[in-house]
Motif scaffolding. Sequence first.
Motif, PDB file in Angstrom:
ATOM      1  N   CYS A  89       0.836  -1.202   0.000  1.00  0.00           N
ATOM      2  CA  CYS A  89       0.000   0.000   0.000  1.00  0.00           C
ATOM      3  C   CYS A  89       0.873   1.255   0.000  1.00  0.00           C
ATOM      4  O   CYS A  89       1.786   1.390   0.811  1.00  0.00           O
ATOM      5  N   HIS A  91       0.187   4.188   0.795  1.00  0.00           N
ATOM      6  CA  HIS A  91      -0.086   5.170   1.849  1.00  0.00           C
ATOM      7  C   HIS A  91       0.624   4.833   3.153  1.00  0.00           C
ATOM      8  O   HIS A  91       0.932   5.713   3.944  1.00  0.00           O
ATOM      9  N   HIS A  92       0.862   3.542   3.405  1.00  0.00           N
ATOM     10  CA  HIS A  92       1.455   3.133   4.692  1.00  0.00           C
ATOM     11  C   HIS A  92       2.677   2.236   4.535  1.00  0.00           C
ATOM     12  O   HIS A  92       3.264   1.836   5.535  1.00  0.00           O
ATOM     13  N   CYS A 160      -2.878  -2.210   6.774  1.00  0.00           N
ATOM     14  CA  CYS A 160      -2.990  -0.873   7.373  1.00  0.00           C
ATOM     15  C   CYS A 160      -4.382  -0.658   7.958  1.00  0.00           C
ATOM     16  O   CYS A 160      -4.572   0.182   8.837  1.00  0.00           O
TER      17      CYS A 160
HETATM   18 ZN   LIG Z   1      -2.651   1.713   3.621  1.00  0.00          ZN
END
Ligand SMILES: [Zn+2]
Length: 203
Positions: A89, A91-92, A160
């Motif tokens: 991912c 984003h994380h 996440c």
């Molecule tokens: Zn994420």
Amino acid sequence: MTLNATNGRVNGNRQRRIDHGAVERAAADLLRALGADVDAGALEETPRRVADAYAELLTPQPFRATTFPNDDGYDELIVARSIPFHSLCMHHLLPFHGIAHIGYLPGDRIIGLSKLGRVVEYFSRDLQIQERLTTQVAGWLQRELEPKGVGVVLEAEHLCMSLRGVQKLGAKTVTSALRGAVRDDGRTRQEFLALTTRTSHDQ
Ligand SMILES: [Zn+2]
């Protein structure tokens, strides 16, 4: 079946340049910032292992996407269900993993079923979001195979989400990309969705 393939090749033009040494230094800095003693024996090798792991997770493997002429004029849906995949991912930097269902309604060419898994894996080795991964797989098949229709459904658990934040262990995110007849023809869409959603209940 003739083996006279078009050999559409997935090449390395998405290949990112990974600066292994810089990733190691950054991993060591991150550990220090997290309050860990990087020079302690147990963590000594961790920055290198982290760099190795990210390099592997973010390096797509080129493959030869061999297609064949649809000599028999097969005109029903071809569906590969429950292809396992994992990705990272964006984003994380945490993994998301699950299964992909891929179907297409052949036009003049067909593709080896095992290659469908390779396509998913190829686009998975990237900093991703699930929606983008889904449309990239559908777009690739549309371009390379020029079928009458394509459907891609991904079901994934995002660490996440399940390990932090809302913490719903096992919660699945489902995304889909339907193209051509799989999107526009009611009967084909129904058939594709029936074939692909059945697995989720079976599991
Ligand atoms: Zn994420």
